[in-house]
Design a protein around this motif. Structure first.
Motif, PDB file in Angstrom:
ATOM      1  N   CYS A  15       0.847  -1.184   0.000  1.00  0.00           N
ATOM      2  CA  CYS A  15       0.000   0.000   0.000  1.00  0.00           C
ATOM      3  C   CYS A  15       0.886   1.237   0.000  1.00  0.00           C
ATOM      4  CB  CYS A  15      -0.934   0.015   1.213  1.00  0.00           C
ATOM      5  SG  CYS A  15      -0.043   0.047   2.804  1.00  0.00           S
ATOM      6  N   THR A  16       0.303   2.380  -0.283  1.00  0.00           N
ATOM      7  CA  THR A  16       1.062   3.630  -0.345  1.00  0.00           C
ATOM      8  C   THR A  16       0.332   4.736   0.400  1.00  0.00           C
ATOM      9  OG1 THR A  16      -0.001   4.278  -2.425  1.00  0.00           O
ATOM     10  CG2 THR A  16       2.069   3.058  -2.590  1.00  0.00           C
ATOM     11  N   GLY A  17       1.112   5.771   0.720  1.00  0.00           N
ATOM     12  CA  GLY A  17       0.543   6.964   1.330  1.00  0.00           C
ATOM     13  C   GLY A  17       1.000   8.188   0.568  1.00  0.00           C
ATOM     14  N   GLY A  18       0.146   9.154   0.340  1.00  0.00           N
ATOM     15  CA  GLY A  18       0.508  10.356  -0.396  1.00  0.00           C
ATOM     16  C   GLY A  18       0.622  10.100  -1.893  1.00  0.00           C
ATOM     17  N   GLN A  23       5.260  10.270  -2.055  1.00  0.00           N
ATOM     18  CA  GLN A  23       4.632   8.983  -1.784  1.00  0.00           C
ATOM     19  C   GLN A  23       5.532   8.067  -0.953  1.00  0.00           C
ATOM     20  OE1 GLN A  23       3.699   5.689  -4.845  1.00  0.00           O
ATOM     21  NE2 GLN A  23       1.797   6.866  -4.717  1.00  0.00           N
ATOM     22  N   THR A  24       4.929   7.421   0.027  1.00  0.00           N
ATOM     23  CA  THR A  24       5.630   6.446   0.856  1.00  0.00           C
ATOM     24  C   THR A  24       4.990   5.072   0.657  1.00  0.00           C
ATOM     25  OG1 THR A  24       4.193   6.944   2.734  1.00  0.00           O
ATOM     26  CG2 THR A  24       6.272   8.169   2.570  1.00  0.00           C
ATOM     27  N   ASN A  28      -0.486  -3.310   4.321  1.00  0.00           N
ATOM     28  CA  ASN A  28      -1.696  -3.236   5.143  1.00  0.00           C
ATOM     29  C   ASN A  28      -1.534  -4.127   6.372  1.00  0.00           C
ATOM     30  OD1 ASN A  28      -3.213  -1.484   3.478  1.00  0.00           O
ATOM     31  ND2 ASN A  28      -3.687  -3.190   2.096  1.00  0.00           N
ATOM     32  N   SER A  39      -5.337  -1.137   8.097  1.00  0.00           N
ATOM     33  CA  SER A  39      -4.860   0.171   7.654  1.00  0.00           C
ATOM     34  C   SER A  39      -3.457   0.020   7.089  1.00  0.00           C
ATOM     35  CB  SER A  39      -4.862   1.176   8.815  1.00  0.00           C
ATOM     36  OG  SER A  39      -3.995   0.730   9.852  1.00  0.00           O
ATOM     37  N   CYS A  40      -2.991   1.042   6.390  1.00  0.00           N
ATOM     38  CA  CYS A  40      -1.663   1.026   5.755  1.00  0.00           C
ATOM     39  C   CYS A  40      -0.635   1.588   6.740  1.00  0.00           C
ATOM     40  CB  CYS A  40      -1.690   1.880   4.491  1.00  0.00           C
ATOM     41  SG  CYS A  40      -0.132   1.892   3.566  1.00  0.00           S
ATOM     42  N   ALA A  42       2.320   2.716   5.910  1.00  0.00           N
ATOM     43  CA  ALA A  42       3.280   3.598   5.230  1.00  0.00           C
ATOM     44  C   ALA A  42       3.525   4.856   6.049  1.00  0.00           C
ATOM     45  CB  ALA A  42       2.760   3.977   3.839  1.00  0.00           C
ATOM     46  N   THR A  44       4.114   8.729   7.128  1.00  0.00           N
ATOM     47  CA  THR A  44       3.394   9.947   6.743  1.00  0.00           C
ATOM     48  C   THR A  44       4.149  10.667   5.627  1.00  0.00           C
ATOM     49  OG1 THR A  44       2.570  10.202   8.999  1.00  0.00           O
ATOM     50  CG2 THR A  44       2.494  12.149   7.565  1.00  0.00           C
ATOM     51  N   PRO A  45       3.488  11.010   4.514  1.00  0.00           N
ATOM     52  CA  PRO A  45       4.160  11.677   3.390  1.00  0.00           C
ATOM     53  C   PRO A  45       4.750  13.022   3.802  1.00  0.00           C
ATOM     54  CG  PRO A  45       2.000  10.868   2.736  1.00  0.00           C
ATOM     55  CD  PRO A  45       2.072  10.756   4.219  1.00  0.00           C
TER      56      PRO A  45
END
Length: 293
Positions: A15-18, A23-24, A28, A39-40, A42, A44-45
């Motif tokens: 999974c990714t964030g941002g 992007q990080t 999950n 939840s993911c 990753a 915090t971007p």
């Protein structure tokens, strides 16, 4: 039943964030507080940086290379332009031969969204007139060519020639050797490091910018720039021929500056005997862009 968390198959998946450069990545994980039970993880971007002409969403807003309309005072990374002064109605010209947004010093890149102007990149070769014009027009606010030949587009041959001849409007080539005659041929320089990349350098290649042309603003040809009041304009003589917007006959456009396989007389500012049709695609042809107020 021998299976773990089978009601939440998303657990353990990537999974990714941002977005963009911010992007990080993570996976999950189970999270009893989350609506779907996972939840993911990753990181915090980050906040992102100023947008550049590089094929990356630097400011992380979901749009790539949305750096606005280039100007001589905007200082956009990867997009260096020069104001040619009042005598030319403050037309802007890109300081370097056009490169693709994701070009590097060793790869020509693949993106064709818009033209960049930066040093140390392999230039955009094997490009048709139609493609070059579209890449220049993409620099306008709406991404299109403007009415009445205004805005960003391919340079008129007269504008290109004026930039090549320099601030004194008297140079025969687009380079500035030091000494008493700053734009004359440096006859004592037998390595041609003080001139530009042309056939005299005996380049051995099989075609294509990565084999034949040097990087934009190459230190190997440190004097290969025209000196204007607004700044230096690089590689106007040699390296790649450049498309212009000037059409001597219907469907054909002037190519200026000569290339790595042209003799010096074919790389002068005034040499205008080479033309190409709109669909011509050659490994020694590139372009640069101009902005007409």
């Amino acid at each position: 039943d021998g299976m773990i968390d089978e009601m939440i198959p998303q657990v353990g998946q990537h999974c990714t964030g941002g977005q963009g450069a911010c992007q990080t990545s993570g996976v999950n994980i189970c999270n009893v507080m989350a609506l779907n039970g996972y939840s993911c993880n990753a990181a915090t971007p980050g906040a992102g940086t100023a947008e550049a002409c590089d094929g990356v969403d630097n400011d992380c807003n979901g749009v790539v290379d949305d750096f606005g309309v280039p100007s001589a005072s905007s200082n956009i990374s990867g997009m260096t332009v020069v104001d040619l002064g009042a005598s030319l109605n403050h037309v802007l010209i890109t300081a370097y031969e056009a490169s693709r947004p994701n070009a590097t010093g060793s790869a020509e890149g693949t993106l064709t969204t818009k033209a960049c102007s930066a040093s140390g990149r392999l230039p955009w070769a094997n490009v048709t007139w139609t493609e070059a014009q579209a890449a220049c027009c993409a620099l306008n606010a709406d991404g299109n060519c403007q009415a009445a030949s205004k805005g960003w587009r391919l340079c008129d041959a007269s504008t290109w020639q004026a930039a090549c001849k320099g601030a004194a409007s008297s140079c025969s080539w687009g380079y500035s050797n030091t000494g008493a005659a700053p734009c004359a041929h440096a006859s004592n320089v037998n390595t041609y490091a003080g001139v530009c990349l042309g056939s005299e350098t005996s380049v051995s290649c099989t075609g294509g910018a990565s084999q034949c042309a040097t990087t934009t603003g190459s230190g190997s040809f440190a004097q290969c720039h025209a000196v204007t009041g607004g700044g230096n304009v690089f590689d106007l003589s040699g390296n790649l021929k450049e498309w212009t917007a000037t059409s001597p006959t219907a469907g054909n456009y002037e190519l200026r500056g000569g290339s790595y396989n042209n003799l010096e007389n074919g790389r002068t500012c005034e040499f205008n005997f080479t033309v190409g049709s709109t669909g011509s695609r050659l490994p020694n042809v590139g372009f640069r862009c101009c902005y007409y107020p």
